[in-house]
Design a protein around this motif. Structure first.
Motif, PDB file in Angstrom:
ATOM      1  N   GLU A 340     -18.855  -1.157  26.178  1.00 53.47           N
ATOM      2  CA  GLU A 340     -17.488  -1.277  25.663  1.00 53.47           C
ATOM      3  C   GLU A 340     -17.043  -2.733  25.515  1.00 53.47           C
ATOM      4  OE1 GLU A 340     -18.426   0.589  28.184  1.00 53.47           O
ATOM      5  OE2 GLU A 340     -18.201   2.630  27.376  1.00 53.47           O
ATOM      6  N   ASP A 341     -17.851  -3.686  26.018  1.00 54.40           N
ATOM      7  CA  ASP A 341     -17.524  -5.099  25.832  1.00 54.40           C
ATOM      8  C   ASP A 341     -17.772  -5.547  24.386  1.00 54.40           C
ATOM      9  OD1 ASP A 341     -16.768  -5.444  28.480  1.00 54.40           O
ATOM     10  OD2 ASP A 341     -18.805  -5.928  29.137  1.00 54.40           O
ATOM     11  N   ARG A 342     -18.372  -4.678  23.604  1.00 51.33           N
ATOM     12  CA  ARG A 342     -18.521  -4.933  22.166  1.00 51.33           C
ATOM     13  C   ARG A 342     -17.272  -4.391  21.480  1.00 51.33           C
ATOM     14  NH1 ARG A 342     -21.955  -5.972  17.999  1.00 51.33           N
ATOM     15  NH2 ARG A 342     -22.005  -4.493  16.259  1.00 51.33           N
ATOM     16  N   ALA A 343     -16.537  -5.252  20.784  1.00 49.59           N
ATOM     17  CA  ALA A 343     -15.177  -4.944  20.322  1.00 49.59           C
ATOM     18  C   ALA A 343     -15.031  -3.644  19.522  1.00 49.59           C
ATOM     19  CB  ALA A 343     -14.631  -6.122  19.514  1.00 49.59           C
ATOM     20  N   PRO A 344     -15.899  -3.311  18.564  1.00 45.76           N
ATOM     21  CA  PRO A 344     -15.642  -2.099  17.764  1.00 45.76           C
ATOM     22  C   PRO A 344     -16.009  -0.788  18.452  1.00 45.76           C
ATOM     23  CG  PRO A 344     -17.600  -3.218  16.956  1.00 45.76           C
ATOM     24  CD  PRO A 344     -17.030  -4.080  18.032  1.00 45.76           C
ATOM     25  N   VAL A 345     -16.637  -0.841  19.635  1.00 46.58           N
ATOM     26  CA  VAL A 345     -17.137   0.377  20.280  1.00 46.58           C
ATOM     27  C   VAL A 345     -15.999   1.298  20.723  1.00 46.58           C
ATOM     28  CG1 VAL A 345     -18.385   1.282  22.287  1.00 46.58           C
ATOM     29  CG2 VAL A 345     -19.318  -0.659  21.009  1.00 46.58           C
ATOM     30  N   LYS A 346     -15.063   0.756  21.477  1.00 50.67           N
ATOM     31  CA  LYS A 346     -13.988   1.592  22.024  1.00 50.67           C
ATOM     32  C   LYS A 346     -13.122   2.214  20.934  1.00 50.67           C
ATOM     33  CE  LYS A 346     -10.535   1.579  25.736  1.00 50.67           C
ATOM     34  NZ  LYS A 346      -9.853   0.745  26.755  1.00 50.67           N
ATOM     35  N   PRO A 347     -12.690   1.452  19.898  1.00 50.23           N
ATOM     36  CA  PRO A 347     -11.881   2.071  18.840  1.00 50.23           C
ATOM     37  C   PRO A 347     -12.616   3.201  18.114  1.00 50.23           C
ATOM     38  CG  PRO A 347     -11.707  -0.316  18.727  1.00 50.23           C
ATOM     39  CD  PRO A 347     -12.767  -0.016  19.728  1.00 50.23           C
ATOM     40  N   ALA A 348     -13.911   3.022  17.883  1.00 52.04           N
ATOM     41  CA  ALA A 348     -14.680   4.070  17.200  1.00 52.04           C
ATOM     42  C   ALA A 348     -14.737   5.330  18.062  1.00 52.04           C
ATOM     43  CB  ALA A 348     -16.090   3.568  16.891  1.00 52.04           C
ATOM     44  N   ARG A 349     -15.024   5.162  19.346  1.00 56.42           N
ATOM     45  CA  ARG A 349     -15.142   6.319  20.236  1.00 56.42           C
ATOM     46  C   ARG A 349     -13.796   7.026  20.425  1.00 56.42           C
ATOM     47  NH1 ARG A 349     -19.079   3.708  24.933  1.00 56.42           N
ATOM     48  NH2 ARG A 349     -21.051   3.888  23.770  1.00 56.42           N
ATOM     49  N   GLU A 350     -12.718   6.263  20.534  1.00 58.01           N
ATOM     50  CA  GLU A 350     -11.401   6.868  20.726  1.00 58.01           C
ATOM     51  C   GLU A 350     -10.974   7.666  19.499  1.00 58.01           C
ATOM     52  OE1 GLU A 350      -8.887   3.633  21.830  1.00 58.01           O
ATOM     53  OE2 GLU A 350      -9.414   3.767  23.970  1.00 58.01           O
ATOM     54  N   TYR A 351     -11.265   7.129  18.315  1.00 62.76           N
ATOM     55  CA  TYR A 351     -10.939   7.839  17.080  1.00 62.76           C
ATOM     56  C   TYR A 351     -11.749   9.143  16.999  1.00 62.76           C
ATOM     57  CZ  TYR A 351      -9.861   8.447  12.080  1.00 62.76           C
ATOM     58  OH  TYR A 351      -9.429   8.932  10.867  1.00 62.76           O
ATOM     59  N   ALA A 352     -13.021   9.064  17.381  1.00 63.21           N
ATOM     60  CA  ALA A 352     -13.878  10.254  17.358  1.00 63.21           C
ATOM     61  C   ALA A 352     -13.371  11.315  18.334  1.00 63.21           C
ATOM     62  CB  ALA A 352     -15.319   9.866  17.692  1.00 63.21           C
ATOM     63  N   LYS A 353     -12.867  10.892  19.478  1.00 67.27           N
ATOM     64  CA  LYS A 353     -12.325  11.849  20.460  1.00 67.27           C
ATOM     65  C   LYS A 353     -11.106  12.576  19.906  1.00 67.27           C
ATOM     66  CE  LYS A 353     -13.867   9.686  24.794  1.00 67.27           C
ATOM     67  NZ  LYS A 353     -13.421   8.953  26.005  1.00 67.27           N
ATOM     68  N   ARG A 354     -10.240  11.828  19.203  1.00 67.18           N
ATOM     69  CA  ARG A 354      -9.062  12.451  18.615  1.00 67.18           C
ATOM     70  C   ARG A 354      -9.462  13.481  17.558  1.00 67.18           C
ATOM     71  NH1 ARG A 354      -7.182   7.052  18.601  1.00 67.18           N
ATOM     72  NH2 ARG A 354      -7.317   6.933  16.314  1.00 67.18           N
ATOM     73  N   LEU A 355     -10.479  13.145  16.777  1.00 66.18           N
ATOM     74  CA  LEU A 355     -10.954  14.081  15.756  1.00 66.18           C
ATOM     75  C   LEU A 355     -11.620  15.288  16.387  1.00 66.18           C
ATOM     76  CD1 LEU A 355     -12.505  11.563  13.185  1.00 66.18           C
ATOM     77  CD2 LEU A 355     -10.365  12.833  12.944  1.00 66.18           C
ATOM     78  N   MET A 356     -12.280  15.070  17.517  1.00 58.43           N
ATOM     79  CA  MET A 356     -12.997  16.143  18.203  1.00 58.43           C
ATOM     80  C   MET A 356     -12.024  17.243  18.650  1.00 58.43           C
ATOM     81  SD  MET A 356     -16.192  16.730  19.041  1.00 58.43           S
ATOM     82  CE  MET A 356     -17.218  17.705  20.153  1.00 58.43           C
ATOM     83  N   LYS A 357     -10.842  16.850  19.033  1.00 57.46           N
ATOM     84  CA  LYS A 357      -9.845  17.821  19.505  1.00 57.46           C
ATOM     85  C   LYS A 357      -9.410  18.758  18.378  1.00 57.46           C
ATOM     86  CE  LYS A 357      -7.984  14.837  23.145  1.00 57.46           C
ATOM     87  NZ  LYS A 357      -6.809  14.045  23.605  1.00 57.46           N
ATOM     88  N   ARG A 358      -9.500  18.253  17.133  1.00 59.65           N
ATOM     89  CA  ARG A 358      -9.075  19.054  15.983  1.00 59.65           C
ATOM     90  C   ARG A 358     -10.242  19.752  15.291  1.00 59.65           C
ATOM     91  NH1 ARG A 358      -6.165  14.123  14.690  1.00 59.65           N
ATOM     92  NH2 ARG A 358      -7.416  13.875  12.792  1.00 59.65           N
TER      93      ARG A 358
END
Length: 502
Positions: A340-358
C-alpha cells in the motif's frame, strides 16, 4: 513531481573515460555488458534522471573503436524463453537488438549461439540469420565448465570452439538476458587472441549492484528484488577489502566464480591476473552520477514494491516457485515496506471494494488507478463497453486536458460498430473494447473532433505515470500501458474463472 537524483551526462563522461583507460592496457578489450543495452527501465526507475538508453549512447560515442557480439543460449531459443519487459522470445529479441544497434550506427560483428548441440529450433534461427547476411558462430558446451580449468584452457575446451574475427579495439559482448554465455564467449576469445600473439583483456560492465553504494542501500536491495528469480544476493567483496582495505559491494555469483575466472585468465595469459577482486573486473561508474541520495532511496523503495507485485503475479501464473515468492516477501520486510506504500494501490482496491458490494456475481471488479505526475489519482473500471485499462486511459487524458467528465470523447456511433464487429464479425466471446481499440478510435475521432484531439495530445503526458490494477491484465493491455510509458502493477488475482477467454 518526481525528484531528479542522477546526472546522466556526468555518468556518460565518467564511464567512457574509464573504459578508454582500461582499453589502453591491451591490444583489444572484451567488454561483457550485463543488463539491458537499450531501454534499461530498471535503471531509469531507481535512478531518476538516468537515461534508459545511456549505455547505447555511450557506445555510440565510442563507435569508431567498438563492435558488438550478441550471445544467445541455444536452450533459451529451444524453449521459447520470453523477455518479460517486451513480451517477445529471445530469438526475436536478437532481431530487435540488431535493428536498434544499426539505427545507432553501431557495427554488429555476429551472433554467437552458445552451448549449441544441433537443437532443431536453433537451426531454424541460424538459417534465418544467415539468410539476412548476418554472421553466426556456434560454440558447444565444455564439460566441467567453469571449474575444470585443465580441460577448459586446452584444445579440448576453448580450442574446439571457433574464434570470432574482430577488428576493433573494444568488443562489446551482450545478450538478450542472463545465462546466455557472455563470459564464456569473452574467455574463448581471450584464449584464441593469446594463441595468435595478441594481448587481449576482459572487463565487465554491470550497472548493478552499485559497488560504491552501501550494501543495504535501497538501490542495491532493489537489484536483489529485480533478480529474485535468479536468487542473486548482494554481498561485501571480501577479495577487494583484503587487497585494498576498501569496502565494495558485489553479488554472490560473481564472488563465487571469481577465483576460477581469475585462474582461467592467468592460465590463458601465462601471467598473474591484474584483477584481485570481482570489483576490479568491473568498469561500473554509475555511483558517481548520483546527485541526490534521498531521491534515489525513495525511487528504489518504489521499485522494490513494484517488483513484489511482479513476483506475486508470476507465482499466481505458475511462472515462479514459492521460494522465490517468500524471498521477495523477506526483502519487503527488510526495507519495512508494504504494498500500500505504492500510491495507486489503495485507491484502486477501495474502488473495487465499493463495486464488489453492488456486484451480482462473484467476479472481482477490474479497476485501474493512475497516479498522474502531478499527484492526482484517476481511476477506471471495466464496463459493458470497455475494459478498465481503456477507461483509465480516457479518464486520465480528459483530466490532463481539463475536459469535463460529462463530455464524451468517443461517440457511440464509432464505438458500437467496433463492438459489433468483435462479437458478430470476428466471433469474439468477450466484445469489451480493449485499450488498443479505444486508442485507434480516439485517433480517428481526433481528425474531426477538436475535443478528442485535445485529449489525444495528452497521451504523451502518461509517460512515467504509476498505475495499479486490481486484477491481472491481459498481455495486450499490459503492453499498451508499457508502450505509453506507464509503470503498471497488478494484484495477483485473475479477472474471472475463465482459463483462456480473459
Amino acid at each position: 513531481m518526481k525528484k531528479i537524483g542522477f546526472d546522466p551526462q556526468k555518468y556518460i563522461e565518467e564511464q567512457s573515460k574509464y573504459i578508454l583507460e582500461r582499453v589502453n592496457n591491451y591490444d583489444k578489450l572484451y567488454l561483457e555488458f550485463g543488463g539491458k543495452l537499450i531501454g534499461d527501465k530498471h535503471a531509469k526507475r531507481v535512478l531518476p534522471g538516468f537515461d534508459e538508453d545511456a549505455k547505447i549512447k555511450l557506445l555510440q560515442k565510442l563507435k569508431d573503436q567498438a563492435e558488438i557480439l550478441i550471445c544467445v543460449y541455444a536452450g533459451d531459443i529451444e524453449r521459447n524463453k520470453i523477455r518479460g519487459d517486451y513480451g517477445i522470445t529471445y530469438d526475436m529479441d536478437v532481431f530487435r537488438l540488431i535493428d536498434e544497434l544499426r539505427e545507432y550506427g553501431l557495427a554488429v560483428n555476429s551472433v554467437v549461439i552458445t552451448r549449441y548441440n544441433g537443437q532443431p529450433a536453433t537451426k531454424v534461427f541460424i538459417n534465418k540469420l544467415e539468410k539476412r547476411d548476418i554472421k553466426v558462430y556456434t560454440h558447444g558446451a565444455i564439460e566441467g565448465y567453469p571449474s575444470n580449468i585443465e580441460t577448459i584452457v586446452s584444445e579440448e575446451g576453448f580450442g574446439q570452439n571457433t574464434y570470432i574475427p574482430t577488428t576493433k579495439p573494444i568488443v562489446v559482448v551482450t545478450a538478450p538476458g542472463p545465462g546466455s554465455g557472455k563470459l564464456a564467449t569473452c574467455l574463448n576469445q581471450l584464449y584464441h587472441e593469446r594463441r595468435q600473439g595478441r594481448a587481449a583483456g576482459y572487463s565487465k560492465f554491470e550497472t548493478f549492484p552499485v559497488w560504491n553504494v552501501p550494501l543495504k542501500h535501497p538501490l542495491n536491495i532493489a537489484y536483489e528484488a529485480a533478480t529474485v528469480d535468479l536468487k542473486d544476493v548482494n554481498m561485501m567483496d571480501n577479495y577487494h577489502f583484503e587487497t585494498y582495505n576498501e569496502v565494495a559491494v558485489n553479488y554472490n555469483r560473481d564472488l563465487e566464480t571469481f577465483p576460477v575466472i581469475k585462474r582461467i585468465i592467468e592460465r590463458i595469459t601465462g601471467k598473474e591476473s591484474v584483477y584481485q577482486s570481482p570489483t576490479d573486473m568491473g568498469v561500473n561508474r554509475v555511483g558517481f552520477g548520483i546527485t541526490d541520495d534521498e531521491a534515489i532511496r525513495e525511487a528504489s523503495k518504489q521499485e522494490i514494491i513494484r517488483r513484489s507485485f511482479d513476483t506475486e503475479c508470476d507465482y499466481k501464473k505458475g511462472l515462479s516457485d514459492e521460494e522465490t515468492r517468500n524471498h521477495m516477501r523477506l526483502i519487503m520486510e527488510e526495507v519495512e515496506l508494504k504494498q500500500e506504500d505504492r500510491a495507486p494501490v489503495k485507491p484502486a482496491r477501495e474502488y473495487a471494494k465499493r463495486l464488489m458490494k453492488r456486484a451480482v456475481d462473484n467476479e472481482i471488479p477490474a479497476v485501474i488507478a493512475f497516479e498522474l505526475n502531478d499527484g492526482r489519482i484517476i481511476t477506471g473500471r471495466t464496463s459493458d463497453l470497455m475494459d478498465a485499462c481503456s477507461s483509465a486511459i480516457l479518464n486520465a487524458i480528459k483530466a490532463l486536458a481539463n475536459i469535463s467528465d460529462d463530455i464524451l470523447l468517443l461517440s457511440p456511433v464509432i464505438l458500437e460498430p467496433i463492438k459489433k464487429l468483435k462479437s458478430d464479425g470476428l466471433h469474439k466471446r468477450i466484445p469489451t473494447l480493449t485499450a488498443n481499440e479505444i486508442l485507434i478510435a480516439l485517433s480517428i475521432s481526433a481528425v474531426t473532433n477538436p475535443t478528442a484531439q485535445l485529449a489525444y495530445d495528452k497521451l504523451s503526458e502518461l509517460k512515467d505515470v504509476q498505475a495499479h490494477s486490481t486484477v491481472i491484465l491481459n498481455k495486450d493491455d499490459d503492453q499498451i500501458l508499457r508502450n505509453l510509458g506507464l509503470d503498471i502493477t497488478c494484484d495477483p488475482v485473475y479477472p474471472s474463472e475463465n482459463l483462456y477467454y480473459v
